[in-house]
Motif scaffolding. Structure first.
Motif, PDB file in Angstrom:
ATOM      1  N   PRO A  54       0.861  -1.512  -0.094  1.00 41.09           N
ATOM      2  CA  PRO A  54       0.047  -0.063   0.060  1.00 41.09           C
ATOM      3  C   PRO A  54       0.982   1.538  -0.094  1.00 41.09           C
ATOM      4  N   PRO A  55       0.198   2.272  -0.575  1.00 34.04           N
ATOM      5  CA  PRO A  55       1.166   3.796  -0.818  1.00 34.04           C
ATOM      6  C   PRO A  55       1.510   3.782   0.877  1.00 34.04           C
ATOM      7  N   ARG A  56       3.111   4.603   1.012  1.00 34.18           N
ATOM      8  CA  ARG A  56       3.403   4.743   2.210  1.00 34.18           C
ATOM      9  C   ARG A  56       3.364   5.990   2.056  1.00 34.18           C
ATOM     10  N   ARG A  57       2.195   6.936   3.287  1.00 34.55           N
ATOM     11  CA  ARG A  57       1.736   7.885   4.002  1.00 34.55           C
ATOM     12  C   ARG A  57       2.531   8.990   4.568  1.00 34.55           C
ATOM     13  N   ASP A  58       3.526  10.351   3.805  1.00 38.07           N
ATOM     14  CA  ASP A  58       4.837  10.703   5.001  1.00 38.07           C
ATOM     15  C   ASP A  58       4.386  10.902   6.084  1.00 38.07           C
ATOM     16  N   LEU A  59       5.017  10.629   6.634  1.00 33.50           N
ATOM     17  CA  LEU A  59       4.682  11.642   8.732  1.00 33.50           C
ATOM     18  C   LEU A  59       4.087  13.143   8.363  1.00 33.50           C
ATOM     19  N   PRO A  60       3.489  13.178   8.548  1.00 30.17           N
ATOM     20  CA  PRO A  60       2.366  14.533   8.778  1.00 30.17           C
ATOM     21  C   PRO A  60       3.925  15.583  10.045  1.00 30.17           C
ATOM     22  N   ASP A  61       3.529  17.191   8.890  1.00 27.05           N
ATOM     23  CA  ASP A  61       3.916  17.703   9.894  1.00 27.05           C
ATOM     24  C   ASP A  61       4.077  18.142  11.520  1.00 27.05           C
ATOM     25  N   SER A  62       4.142  17.487  11.713  1.00 26.82           N
ATOM     26  CA  SER A  62       4.501  17.840  13.397  1.00 26.82           C
ATOM     27  C   SER A  62       4.852  18.484  14.421  1.00 26.82           C
ATOM     28  N   HIS A  63       4.913  19.020  15.694  1.00 26.30           N
ATOM     29  CA  HIS A  63       5.347  19.812  16.187  1.00 26.30           C
ATOM     30  C   HIS A  63       5.837  18.980  17.658  1.00 26.30           C
ATOM     31  N   TRP A  64       7.181  19.729  18.727  1.00 20.20           N
ATOM     32  CA  TRP A  64       6.886  19.224  19.501  1.00 20.20           C
ATOM     33  C   TRP A  64       5.767  19.499  20.232  1.00 20.20           C
ATOM     34  N   TRP A  65       4.661  19.547  20.713  1.00 22.50           N
ATOM     35  CA  TRP A  65       3.408  19.242  21.212  1.00 22.50           C
ATOM     36  C   TRP A  65       3.123  18.172  20.624  1.00 22.50           C
ATOM     37  N   ASN A  66       3.308  18.209  19.818  1.00 19.26           N
ATOM     38  CA  ASN A  66       2.223  16.797  19.008  1.00 19.26           C
ATOM     39  C   ASN A  66       2.275  14.903  19.259  1.00 19.26           C
ATOM     40  N   ASP A  67       3.841  15.052  19.777  1.00 18.81           N
ATOM     41  CA  ASP A  67       4.395  14.072  20.337  1.00 18.81           C
ATOM     42  C   ASP A  67       4.552  14.272  21.582  1.00 18.81           C
ATOM     43  N   GLY A  68       3.546  13.832  22.836  1.00 13.90           N
ATOM     44  CA  GLY A  68       3.937  13.420  24.005  1.00 13.90           C
ATOM     45  C   GLY A  68       2.686  14.992  24.947  1.00 13.90           C
ATOM     46  N   GLN A 282      -5.761  16.183  12.578  1.00 10.29           N
ATOM     47  CA  GLN A 282      -5.359  15.717  14.255  1.00 10.29           C
ATOM     48  C   GLN A 282      -4.442  16.475  15.207  1.00 10.29           C
ATOM     49  N   LEU A 283      -3.661  16.985  13.960  1.00  7.30           N
ATOM     50  CA  LEU A 283      -2.543  17.765  15.298  1.00  7.30           C
ATOM     51  C   LEU A 283      -3.142  18.972  16.021  1.00  7.30           C
ATOM     52  N   ASN A 284      -4.520  19.190  15.534  1.00  6.69           N
ATOM     53  CA  ASN A 284      -4.426  20.878  16.485  1.00  6.69           C
ATOM     54  C   ASN A 284      -5.922  20.663  17.531  1.00  6.69           C
ATOM     55  N   LEU A 285      -6.110  19.091  17.548  1.00  3.54           N
ATOM     56  CA  LEU A 285      -6.500  18.658  18.217  1.00  3.54           C
ATOM     57  C   LEU A 285      -5.959  18.657  19.904  1.00  3.54           C
TER      58      LEU A 285
END
Length: 467
Positions: A54-68, A282-285
């Motif tokens: 299946p096509p691999r989606r790129d990792l989203p352009d996340s920031h530090w507040w999305n990681d924990g 979801q990065l803004n939730l």
């Protein structure tokens, strides 16, 4: 008579060497052709695998507040015996063990109640600490990989609203802009404001200036700073609209504190998540339950603390916890409760207190294990949200990315045991692995999914793979 034919003298010494060299050349070329052929076959095999995958989606352009998870401490005086910023700094190792990625602290600035003229954004309230203490806290936090977000809500001790009154919003917002630069120079990685609705609608041009100062990268500040808002509205449509109009990176709201029973159950959770995911990344939730004034255990009751810990840590978005939610801290009266720290010895504890501390340690251990899993597993960080079942008491969903393990989270708010999922679902395997459960009698390991039942007021997290 001399014979005219040459006499035979046998092979020369050079002939065997010439034959050997010719043979070796042939072997070497044959070997090289075989290697090339094997290489071509491997390449073809890899191409087939890639084309079928299946096509691999790129990792989203996340920031530090999305990681924990983020950890909110509104009043620094209740977090340690010293009742100041030094006490907070001494607990950074503890926060690191919780896998906390950001500490939301304050407000800590000088702000006499309901007095806009005496507002001092760049001065720390003397009863909370000093600027040197704050700089030391920032330095220690950064060494531990924890970003500090400062609540700069202007009138945080007043009764005329978080931004004083409508007449003073413009004056206060102008005063705030220089303070933002000041605090970022001290190492602050973002800001939180209450009353986002009022300010973004009343003074949109000034709010745009505030956003630009915080969110724009510069050569001297290459990292992204987070702009967080706080809304008092509990309508999912209002929250969605405010997310779009205000441009905040994250928005805290009482969405999950407004269910039919005083807190969110299956229907409210599913409606909020699906509505917001349909219109926003979801990065803004952001998800919280108790808020700054009410703790998780007080909002949902001690029996459901770990259920909601698991819920917040597995929903798509950033979980935000109030201090003490990891140990089931309860509110007492109108004053914020003092943080509970594990006693070094139980010799002075009576039987009741020993039982209470055993429960707190269990909640803390559960929180740590799920938080540690969340920060390292891509499906739990950025995976899609796929609902499986929803009833008056049961909610289950899968978090899935296109590679690796998948996670099934299930929650039973009811008073009776419930069937998790119907057996034979095509998208689910027969065997799953239990990786976390609020039911201490259910041990980790592989279980039969079709035969699995979830107990009353219990929750579990399961892992499986799809080939």
């Amino acid at each position: 008579m001399v014979d005219s034919e040459d006499n035979f003298t046998g092979p020369s010494e050079e002939d065997p060497q010439r034959v050997a060299e010719t043979l070796w050349v042939r072997i070497r070329w044959t070997f090289q052709l075989l290697v090339q052929l094997i290489g071509v076959l491997l390449l073809v095999y890899l191409l087939v695998i890639i084309l079928k995958a299946p096509p691999r989606r790129d990792l989203p352009d996340s920031h530090w507040w999305n990681d924990g998870p983020l950890y909110r401490l509104r009043d620094v005086r209740v977090f340690s015996d010293t009742q100041d910023l030094r006490g907070v700094e001494r607990r950074m190792d503890y926060l690191k063990q919780l896998k906390v990625n950001g500490l939301l602290i304050g407000p800590i600035h000088e702000a006499p109640p309901n007095n806009a003229l005496s507002l001092r954004f760049e001065q720390i309230s003397s009863d909370l600490g000093t600027m040197n203490q704050f700089k030391s806290l920032i330095s220690t936090a950064h060494k531990k990989g924890i970003s500090v977000v400062l609540d700069l809500t202007p009138n945080y001790q007043g009764s005329t609203g978080p931004w004083f009154s409508n007449d003073s919003i413009t004056i206060v917002a102008e005063k705030l802009k220089s303070a933002l630069v000041f605090w970022m120079d001290q190492g602050v990685k973002g800001f939180l404001f209450s009353g986002t609705d009022l300010v973004s609608n009343s003074v949109p041009s000034l709010w745009t200036d505030i956003r630009n100062i915080i969110q724009n990268r510069t050569r001297s500040r290459p990292g992204r700073r987070v702009l967080m808002g706080l809304s008092e509205f509990s309508s999912v449509d209002h929250v969605s609209s405010l997310l779009s109009s205000s441009g905040v990176d994250l928005l805290l709201s009482p969405l999950l504190s407004s269910g039919s029973g005083g807190f969110a159950g299956p229907a409210e959770v599913l409606d909020s998540v699906q509505t917001l995911c349909a219109s926003h990344s979801q990065l803004n939730l952001a998800w919280s339950l108790g808020g700054a004034e009410v703790h998780l255990a007080s909002a949902v009751g001690p029996a459901l603390v770990r259920l909601y810990q698991l819920l917040l840590l597995t929903l798509p978005g950033t979980p935000v916890f109030n201090y003490g939610d990891e140990v089931g801290l309860m509110d007492q009266g109108t004053e914020p409760p003092q943080m509970l720290w594990d006693p070094e010895t139980e010799t002075d504890l009576n039987g009741t207190l020993q039982v209470e501390w055993a429960e707190r340690r269990s909640s803390l251990s559960f929180f740590r294990s799920v938080a540690a899993l969340r920060v390292k597993e891509r499906p739990l960080l950025f995976g899609d949200f796929l609902p499986l079942s929803n009833s008056s008491s049961l909610l289950s969903y899968v978090r899935v990315s296109n590679r690796g393990a998948r996670y099934l989270a299930a929650f039973n708010w009811g008073s009776e045991e419930a069937e998790l999922v119907q057996a034979g679902r095509a998208e689910l395997p027969q065997q799953v692995q239990v990786v976390a459960s609020t039911d201490t009698s259910l041990s980790d390991g592989e279980v039969e999914l079709g035969a699995l039942r979830i107990g009353p007021q219990q929750a579990m997290l399961l892992r499986f793979n799809i080939k």
